[in-house]
Design an enzyme around this catalytic site. Structure first.
Site, PDB file in Angstrom:
ATOM      1  N   HIS A 164       0.847  -1.186   0.000  1.00 46.29           N
ATOM      2  CA  HIS A 164       0.000   0.000   0.000  1.00 46.29           C
ATOM      3  C   HIS A 164       0.887   1.242   0.000  1.00 46.29           C
ATOM      4  CE1 HIS A 164      -3.852   1.704  -0.009  1.00 46.29           C
ATOM      5  NE2 HIS A 164      -4.445   0.930   0.881  1.00 46.29           N
ATOM      6  N   GLY A 215      -2.371   3.406 -10.260  1.00 44.65           N
ATOM      7  CA  GLY A 215      -1.411   4.491 -10.121  1.00 44.65           C
ATOM      8  C   GLY A 215      -1.355   5.341 -11.372  1.00 44.65           C
ATOM      9  N   GLU A 237      -4.815  -0.011 -13.606  1.00 42.68           N
ATOM     10  CA  GLU A 237      -5.834   1.043 -13.555  1.00 42.68           C
ATOM     11  C   GLU A 237      -5.070   2.324 -13.302  1.00 42.68           C
ATOM     12  OE1 GLU A 237      -7.812   3.908 -12.540  1.00 42.68           O
ATOM     13  OE2 GLU A 237      -8.220   2.906 -10.637  1.00 42.68           O
ATOM     14  N   CYS A 271      -9.623   8.784  -9.313  1.00 40.41           N
ATOM     15  CA  CYS A 271      -9.236   8.541 -10.704  1.00 40.41           C
ATOM     16  C   CYS A 271     -10.423   8.686 -11.638  1.00 40.41           C
ATOM     17  CB  CYS A 271      -8.613   7.153 -10.848  1.00 40.41           C
ATOM     18  SG  CYS A 271      -9.652   5.809 -10.249  1.00 40.41           S
TER      19      CYS A 271
END
Length: 465
Positions: A164, A215, A237, A271
């Site tokens: 993480h 990211g 993604e 995002c």
């Protein structure tokens, strides 16, 4: 003080609302990291023997445990990255829903298929787990980003490693605690507290069979190259610059309401958030008036106070980068319609901001603005609006506002070059629908049953006459 201070093998987490230190963690040594990977693989060897139905029972229990620990998780996320507390609770609710959906549908999605073959024989297709799946995840949705890939892969029979973002290390460890409290076997979900260099070694490790990343496009390119070198599949993604298109026949009041929500949810650090607002000339002035007025009226402050609309950005460097993008855009012709100034106060706050006169060549047009800044763009007509929407290197999500739903559906399905489209609404994710993008927004799909089959061996078994 920086948000994360790494000294030797120590790292600190910082509360972005107060700029105060929250906790200190010790990074793993290489030996500890390798041992963790090996133990995760051993856990996989036992877990893969469980039937999909047995795995589903554990997944279901994780969902219940997440619900029971909602307050703990929401509080941790708010303290570590500045998420509004009310949004943190919604995030945990979504994660519990993902568990419920996966538990209910996973066994059917993964069951063997039989096919009659042209030569009279019989074919059987199995979806077999492949092993350890490594996830590299960002800070903006500390629980959801993890649950999204971990639950699907656990359902498929794989084991999971998590690196993480360092800034949400506490959230990562709390998620592991919750998973194991629900009955997930120890080591099956493993948190790695490691450096970027160590992360590269994880990708190369012989026991790691797949890699998934959420990211930036730059990070995705590097990870894909490294994984490809070792012939390991990836799901990526990446960034986005989602267009919300307001057509000539749109309900302007509805469009303004949904566009504001789509831009500032999660402090705009999403995002799949609404980022470019493309409005036809016919409705531009009306939309602009309502949109700017609403954005200018949003209140930022303590993320634990539900009367506020925005919390702080997650890190000082992220806020500074966003402000630089705003200044670059203005230098190249954009105009600030509201916001646009860093407040002189404690915490990494940035006000809701709208930029007008946004055109190609400006950061506000070309790049992802990861914070509460909206890019307002005028289109000549509907056709021009769709052209501008697709004029992006990204292709994650988007939205169309129109009173003619049939026409909007046709535009969404045949002309919008993105992985996801909302009609007359905004949204983040739905457990029953695929999630992912195209172009520089990455590849692969999660949710809707698709994520369960990204990292499995689709095995063909043939029985002759």
């Amino acid at each position: 003080m920086s948000e994360i201070a790494e000294k030797e093998n120590k790292l600190e987490t910082i509360n972005p609302a107060t700029e105060e230190q929250l906790n200190t963690y010790t990074s793993m040594t290489d030996q500890e990291m390798n041992a963790a990977i090996e133990n995760c693989h051993k856990a996989f060897l036992r877990w893969k023997e469980k039937t999909p139905k047995e795995r589903a029972e554990v997944i279901k229990a994780i969902g219940k445990q997440l619900t029971e620990r909602t307050d703990d998780l929401a509080k941790m996320m708010t303290e570590e990255m500045g998420k509004m507390l009310k949004h943190g609770k919604q995030e945990v609710e979504l994660c519990a829903g993902i568990c419920e959906y996966t538990a209910a549908n996973g066994p059917d999605n993964l069951k063997d298929e039989e096919r009659e073959l042209p030569d009279g024989g019989k074919g059987i297709i199995t979806y077999s787990p492949i092993g350890v799946i490594y996830g590299i995840q960002p800070w903006n949705f500390p629980t959801y980003q993890v649950v999204r890939y971990a639950i699907a892969n656990l359902m498929a029979g794989n084991s999971v490693l998590l690196k993480h973002s360092s800034s949400v290390t506490g959230s990562a460890l709390l998620i592991r605690e919750i998973f194991e409290a629900a009955g997930l076997p120890k080591d099956l979900f493993t948190v790695l507290i490691i450096s970027h260099d160590q992360s590269n070694a994880v990708i190369e490790h012989k026991l790691v069979r797949g890699v998934t990343l959420t990211g930036s496009p730059g990070a995705g390119s590097k990870i894909a190259k490294m994984a490809g070198k070792h012939l390991k599949k990836t799901v990526l993604e990446l960034g986005a610059n989602d267009a919300y298109v307001v057509l000539e026949d749109a309900d302007v009041e509805l469009a303004v309401k949904m566009c504001v929500k789509g831009r500032v949810f999660n402090n705009g650090e999403t995002c799949v958030a609404a980022k470019r607002f493309i409005v036809t000339d016919k409705l531009y002035d009306t939309f602009k008036e309502g949109f700017v007025k609403t954005m200018a009226g949003l209140k930022y402050g303590d993320p634990k106070d539900d009367s506020n609309d925005l919390g702080p950005m997650a890190r000082k460097d992220l806020r500074d980068e966003l402000h630089e993008q705003v200044e670059q855009s203005v230098k190249n012709g954009a105009e600030i319609l509201c916001g646009g100034k860093i407040p002189d106060r404690e915490g990494y706050y940035y006000p809701a901001t709208v930029l007008g006169n946004v055109k190609p060549g400006q950061a506000a047009y070309e790049e992802e603005l990861f914070g509460p800044v909206a890019s307002l763009i005028k289109a000549k007509d509907d056709e021009d609006a769709m052209r501008i929407a697709n004029d992006s290197k990204f292709g994650l999500g988007g939205a169309i506002f129109s009173r003619d739903e049939d026409r909007a559906l046709e535009l969404a399905s045949k002309h919008f070059d993105t992985g996801m489209v909302h009609i007359n609404s905004y949204g983040l994710a739905n457990p029953g629908m695929p999630f992912g993008g195209v172009k520089n927004s990455g590849y692969g799909r999660e949710h809707g049953g698709f994520g369960m089959k990204e990292f499995v061996n689709v095995k063909a078994i043939t029985l002759s006459n």
